[in-house]
Design an enzyme around this catalytic site. Structure first.
Site, PDB file in Angstrom:
ATOM      1  N   ASP A  95      72.181  29.371  53.133  1.00 28.89           N
ATOM      2  CA  ASP A  95      72.825  28.164  53.650  1.00 28.89           C
ATOM      3  C   ASP A  95      73.461  28.511  54.990  1.00 28.89           C
ATOM      4  OD1 ASP A  95      74.162  25.830  54.068  1.00 28.89           O
ATOM      5  OD2 ASP A  95      75.326  25.883  52.216  1.00 28.89           O
ATOM      6  N   GLY A  97      76.177  27.721  56.383  1.00 30.50           N
ATOM      7  CA  GLY A  97      77.622  27.849  56.463  1.00 30.50           C
ATOM      8  C   GLY A  97      78.305  26.574  56.892  1.00 30.50           C
ATOM      9  N   ASP A 268      70.053  23.670  44.094  1.00 31.13           N
ATOM     10  CA  ASP A 268      70.969  24.802  43.912  1.00 31.13           C
ATOM     11  C   ASP A 268      72.327  24.247  43.538  1.00 31.13           C
ATOM     12  OD1 ASP A 268      73.233  25.449  46.260  1.00 31.13           O
ATOM     13  OD2 ASP A 268      71.696  24.014  46.872  1.00 31.13           O
ATOM     14  N   CYS A 306      66.837  28.259  22.966  1.00 25.69           N
ATOM     15  CA  CYS A 306      66.969  28.876  24.289  1.00 25.69           C
ATOM     16  C   CYS A 306      66.445  30.313  24.253  1.00 25.69           C
ATOM     17  CB  CYS A 306      68.432  28.862  24.736  1.00 25.69           C
ATOM     18  SG  CYS A 306      68.721  29.656  26.335  1.00 25.69           S
ATOM     19  N   CYS A 308      67.164  32.761  26.291  1.00 19.59           N
ATOM     20  CA  CYS A 308      67.979  33.706  27.051  1.00 19.59           C
ATOM     21  C   CYS A 308      68.505  34.851  26.171  1.00 19.59           C
ATOM     22  CB  CYS A 308      69.138  32.996  27.749  1.00 19.59           C
ATOM     23  SG  CYS A 308      70.576  32.655  26.712  1.00 19.59           S
ATOM     24  N   CYS A 311      71.509  33.853  23.826  1.00 19.26           N
ATOM     25  CA  CYS A 311      71.190  33.090  22.620  1.00 19.26           C
ATOM     26  C   CYS A 311      70.371  33.904  21.617  1.00 19.26           C
ATOM     27  CB  CYS A 311      70.450  31.810  22.993  1.00 19.26           C
ATOM     28  SG  CYS A 311      71.500  30.575  23.791  1.00 19.26           S
ATOM     29  N   HIS A 337      73.295  32.525  30.100  1.00 21.83           N
ATOM     30  CA  HIS A 337      72.835  31.331  29.385  1.00 21.83           C
ATOM     31  C   HIS A 337      72.796  30.117  30.302  1.00 21.83           C
ATOM     32  CE1 HIS A 337      72.244  28.141  26.531  1.00 21.83           C
ATOM     33  NE2 HIS A 337      73.278  27.537  27.082  1.00 21.83           N
TER      34      HIS A 337
END
Length: 376
Positions: A95, A97, A268, A306, A308, A311, A337
């Site tokens: 980005d 800024g 994002d 999930c 992940c 989990c 997660h």
């Protein structure tokens, strides 16, 4: 680098503008729709690069404003650029800024030349111009860099928004002139506040410059949540179909689903790791406070569907214990997660678009009366 930043649309929803694509970069392809974890200071808070890969992350973000203040772009360049510095092998976006300059710096002066502000770290005065922002980003070495823009907060008068939008366009042309690396794609940012005609004018002007990609900026800056889909619906269809479209700073199920339906490809947001630091998790679009008493002796995983690491290995009771105890591991596990949750939500949208069932499968989030993530 000819062809390094091509965008290919692979599938289109028959009932909406939702699409599946792939955006080529020097550090690999970005499959869209996608959620990009935010690594503001060359790190996604509490999560290692390997854990990001396991969560399914493709492209991640860094921030010009914060990296300029600490450790400085010269040091990052000496380390070989952001990829080497933070040991991330995939694509990176920085980005410009602009948002941070306008939202975090209480003492600032905006002129046609740029922005002068006082560093929150040591109090020194700093000048950021469009040319300086590009120079910093060239040294950081991300695959995608963003034009320096003026991001008017909400509320602002129409006159203030119009002046900021016009200045953003003039600054973009200066950014294009200053940009000197062919292995970095410069994206322009469409501003215009809550005014559809200003957004449309900005979109038309920016697309004439034929950039590798375009972002919709200036949302999630304090405006009521119901304004966001109207802004996106008025803007996204005006951006080239042959280029990626990036909605900045958005990361709820509802906002992402509705933006994808309008034709947006990339998102994002700091929500996943920020919530984790406050003991909150995102589960199937709901926001849970894991410190709530009902989780104290709940031995189920956060979400049995999930994939992940959190989990697959830990219970709600254990996570609640970690948060109540102030353990650092809580930040790690909850961040893993939450990031996986949003990354895989986009992967599910991608698959649904490919099979032309997006409109029906995600109708819960596309309705006008759909609620933002509820608190449990």
């Amino acid at each position: 680098m000819a062809g390094a930043f091509e965008f290919e649309c692979l599938a289109q929803c028959s009932q909406t503008n939702a699409r599946v694509g792939v955006f080529s970069t020097p550090h690999g392809p970005v499959e869209t729709p996608c959620f990009m974890p935010v690594g503001t200071l060359a790190t996604v808070k509490a999560v290692t690069p390997d854990q990001l890969v396991a969560a399914g992350a493709g492209m991640i973000l860094g921030n010009t404003y914060h990296l300029h203040l600490q450790p400085g772009e010269n040091l990052v360049a000496a380390a070989g650029g952001l990829h080497q510095f933070m040991s991330w092998k995939g694509p990176i976006l920085t980005d410009s800024g602009g948002f941070q300059v306008f939202s975090l710096s209480a003492l600032r002066t905006i002129t046609e030349e740029g922005v002068k502000f006082r560093s929150p770290r040591d109090g020194r005065m700093i000048d950021i111009t469009p040319e300086k922002s590009i120079q910093i980003q060239n040294q950081l070495g991300a695959d995608v860099i963003m034009a320096f823009d003026e991001c008017p907060p909400y509320p602002a008068t129409r006159e203030q928004v119009e002046l900021a939008t016009e200045r953003t366009y003039r600054w973009l042309k200066r950014c294009i002139s200053a940009h000197n690396r062919s292995d970095q794609a410069l994206f322009g940012i469409v501003q215009g506040g809550i005014y559809p005609d200003l957004r449309a004018k900005a979109a038309v002007e920016l697309t004439k410059l034929d950039l590798p990609g375009y972002a919709i900026g200036g949302v999630s800056v304090g405006e009521p949540a119901e304004f966001i889909p109207h802004i996106v619906n008025a803007t996204a269809p005006l951006l080239p179909k042959s280029k990626p479209r990036y909605l900045m700073g958005v990361g709820t199920y509802r906002e992402m689903a509705r933006a994808v339906a309008a034709g947006v490809d990339m998102f994002d947001c700091v929500i996943p790791t920020r919530l984790a630091r406050h003991g909150a998790v995102m589960v199937q679009g709901e926001r849970w406070n894991i410190k709530n008493a009902k989780f104290r002796d709940d031995f189920q995983p956060l979400d049995e569907t999930c994939p992940c690491y959190t989990c697959q290995n830990f219970s709600r009771a254990y996570l609640s214990h970690l948060v109540r105890s102030g353990e650092i591991l809580a930040h790690v596990l909850l961040s893993i997660h939450n990031l996986t949750e949003l990354i895989h939500f986009n992967k599910r949208m991608r698959k649904a678009i490919q099979e032309d069932r997006f409109a029906s499968e995600f109708s819960r989030w596309l309705r006008d009366d759909a609620m933002v993530e509820s608190e449990r």
